[in-house]
Scaffold this motif. Structure first.
Motif, PDB file in Angstrom:
ATOM      1  N   PHE A 141     -15.394   3.342   7.224  1.00  0.00           N
ATOM      2  CA  PHE A 141     -14.040   3.723   6.824  1.00  0.00           C
ATOM      3  C   PHE A 141     -13.827   3.631   5.308  1.00  0.00           C
ATOM      4  O   PHE A 141     -12.723   3.878   4.815  1.00  0.00           O
ATOM      5  N   ASN A 153      -1.787  -0.077   7.354  1.00  0.00           N
ATOM      6  CA  ASN A 153      -1.295  -1.431   7.662  1.00  0.00           C
ATOM      7  C   ASN A 153      -0.487  -2.070   6.540  1.00  0.00           C
ATOM      8  O   ASN A 153      -0.343  -3.291   6.482  1.00  0.00           O
ATOM      9  N   HIS A 161     -16.411  -3.712   1.283  1.00  0.00           N
ATOM     10  CA  HIS A 161     -16.431  -2.823   2.453  1.00  0.00           C
ATOM     11  C   HIS A 161     -17.199  -1.528   2.198  1.00  0.00           C
ATOM     12  O   HIS A 161     -17.111  -0.598   3.003  1.00  0.00           O
ATOM     13  N   LYS A 172       0.830  -1.203   0.000  1.00  0.00           N
ATOM     14  CA  LYS A 172       0.000   0.000   0.000  1.00  0.00           C
ATOM     15  C   LYS A 172       0.875   1.267   0.000  1.00  0.00           C
ATOM     16  O   LYS A 172       2.100   1.185   0.194  1.00  0.00           O
ATOM     17  N   THR A 186      -5.074  -7.732  10.764  1.00  0.00           N
ATOM     18  CA  THR A 186      -5.448  -6.453  10.143  1.00  0.00           C
ATOM     19  C   THR A 186      -4.939  -5.250  10.943  1.00  0.00           C
ATOM     20  O   THR A 186      -4.459  -4.279  10.369  1.00  0.00           O
ATOM     21  N   LEU A 230     -10.534   4.819   3.247  1.00  0.00           N
ATOM     22  CA  LEU A 230      -9.707   3.721   2.723  1.00  0.00           C
ATOM     23  C   LEU A 230      -9.401   3.941   1.235  1.00  0.00           C
ATOM     24  O   LEU A 230      -8.241   3.807   0.800  1.00  0.00           O
ATOM     25  N   ARG A 251      -1.241 -14.536   4.008  1.00  0.00           N
ATOM     26  CA  ARG A 251      -1.934 -13.893   5.138  1.00  0.00           C
ATOM     27  C   ARG A 251      -1.151 -14.107   6.440  1.00  0.00           C
ATOM     28  O   ARG A 251      -1.135 -13.241   7.318  1.00  0.00           O
ATOM     29  N   ILE A 261      -4.403   0.787  12.084  1.00  0.00           N
ATOM     30  CA  ILE A 261      -5.184  -0.082  11.183  1.00  0.00           C
ATOM     31  C   ILE A 261      -5.350   0.545   9.800  1.00  0.00           C
ATOM     32  O   ILE A 261      -5.375  -0.167   8.789  1.00  0.00           O
ATOM     33  N   TYR A 314     -12.227  -2.733  -3.064  1.00  0.00           N
ATOM     34  CA  TYR A 314     -12.755  -2.746  -1.691  1.00  0.00           C
ATOM     35  C   TYR A 314     -14.287  -2.742  -1.656  1.00  0.00           C
ATOM     36  O   TYR A 314     -14.877  -2.379  -0.640  1.00  0.00           O
ATOM     37  N   ARG A 323       2.900  -6.711   9.206  1.00  0.00           N
ATOM     38  CA  ARG A 323       2.183  -5.660   9.942  1.00  0.00           C
ATOM     39  C   ARG A 323       2.659  -5.561  11.384  1.00  0.00           C
ATOM     40  O   ARG A 323       2.778  -4.464  11.937  1.00  0.00           O
TER      41      ARG A 323
HETATM   42  P1  DAT Z   1      -7.455  -7.148   5.689  1.00  0.00           P
HETATM   43  O1  DAT Z   1      -6.702  -6.060   4.928  1.00  0.00           O
HETATM   44  O2  DAT Z   1      -6.645  -7.702   6.821  1.00  0.00           O
HETATM   45  O3  DAT Z   1      -8.023  -8.214   4.779  1.00  0.00           O
HETATM   46  P2  DAT Z   1     -10.193  -6.135   5.929  1.00  0.00           P
HETATM   47  O4  DAT Z   1     -10.477  -6.812   4.620  1.00  0.00           O
HETATM   48  O5  DAT Z   1     -11.097  -6.417   7.070  1.00  0.00           O
HETATM   49  O6  DAT Z   1      -8.688  -6.422   6.407  1.00  0.00           O
HETATM   50  O7  DAT Z   1     -10.191  -4.565   5.708  1.00  0.00           O
HETATM   51  C1  DAT Z   1      -9.612  -4.001   4.541  1.00  0.00           C
HETATM   52  C2  DAT Z   1      -8.821  -2.785   4.944  1.00  0.00           C
HETATM   53  O8  DAT Z   1      -9.701  -1.792   5.457  1.00  0.00           O
HETATM   54  C3  DAT Z   1      -7.804  -3.034   6.062  1.00  0.00           C
HETATM   55  O9  DAT Z   1      -6.583  -3.547   5.572  1.00  0.00           O
HETATM   56  C4  DAT Z   1      -7.659  -1.682   6.657  1.00  0.00           C
HETATM   57  C5  DAT Z   1      -9.046  -1.072   6.508  1.00  0.00           C
HETATM   58  N1  DAT Z   1      -9.843  -1.272   7.738  1.00  0.00           N
HETATM   59  C6  DAT Z   1     -10.401  -2.418   8.158  1.00  0.00           C
HETATM   60  N2  DAT Z   1     -11.058  -2.252   9.322  1.00  0.00           N
HETATM   61  C7  DAT Z   1     -10.906  -0.937   9.627  1.00  0.00           C
HETATM   62  C8  DAT Z   1     -11.331  -0.105  10.698  1.00  0.00           C
HETATM   63  N3  DAT Z   1     -12.057  -0.592  11.707  1.00  0.00           N
HETATM   64  N4  DAT Z   1     -10.962   1.192  10.675  1.00  0.00           N
HETATM   65  C9  DAT Z   1     -10.239   1.708   9.668  1.00  0.00           C
HETATM   66  N5  DAT Z   1      -9.797   0.986   8.616  1.00  0.00           N
HETATM   67  C10 DAT Z   1     -10.121  -0.306   8.607  1.00  0.00           C
END
Ligand code: DAT
Ligand code: MG
Length: 149
Positions: A57, A112, A52, A9, A91, A61, A85, A109, A49, A102
């Protein structure tokens, strides 16, 4: 052979950790089959993404991922999706285990350092989203017989 999508990233690139991250995947024994240094178009970040998009967020993000260049990669190997992973860690970098990327290099977070696909099916979707077939190279590393029984 299994493949996964990995992205260093913007924070990883800006903190000069790209080499360190790549080194960890190389020395583990995984095989690089695609890599590009790129600015991420907003539409691509939003698609990546998409799962999400309802989370609070999401927009920060997408802002972050599009803020500065990334290194997008595809790595190959037995069990590489879950193996990556494991190398990456949890995360939240603050609680990610020491020895993980990480856990060793991050605190927040939202900073990361690295993305890795979370499942084999997700990896297929993400690889197709980020790379064309002509950008991936199938090759036989000379050390294979010393890595795999
Ligand atoms: P990962 O990257 O470990 O697969 P994820 O898919 O749950 O994690 O989330 C994608 C990204 O979103 C993560 O790398 C960072 C951001 N993120 C996740 N949870 C968050 C939170 N609670 N607050 C802020 N950013 C967050
Ligand atoms: Mg995820």
């Amino acid at each position: 052979m299994e493949r996964t999508f990995i992205m260093i990233k913007p924070d990883g690139v800006q903190r000069n950790l790209a080499g360190e991250v790549i080194k960890r995947f190389e020395t583990k024994g995984f095989t690089l089959v695609g890599m590009k240094f790129m600015a991420v178009p907003r539409e691509l970040a939003e698609k990546h993404y998409d799962v999400h998009k309802e989370r609070p967020f999401f927009s920060s993000l997408v802002d972050f991922i599009t803020s500065s260049p990334v290194v997008a990669m595809v790595w190959e190997g037995e069990g590489v999706v879950s193996g990556a992973r494991t190398l990456i860690g949890a995360t939240n970098p603050l609680t990610a285990a020491p020895g993980t990327i990480r856990g060793d290099f991050g605190i927040s977070i939202g900073r990361n350092l690295i993305h890795g696909s979370d499942a084999i099916e997700t990896a297929k979707t993400e690889i197709a989203l980020w790379f064309g077939e002509d950008e991936l190279v199938s090759w036989q590393p000379a050390a294979s017989s010393w890595l795999y029984e």
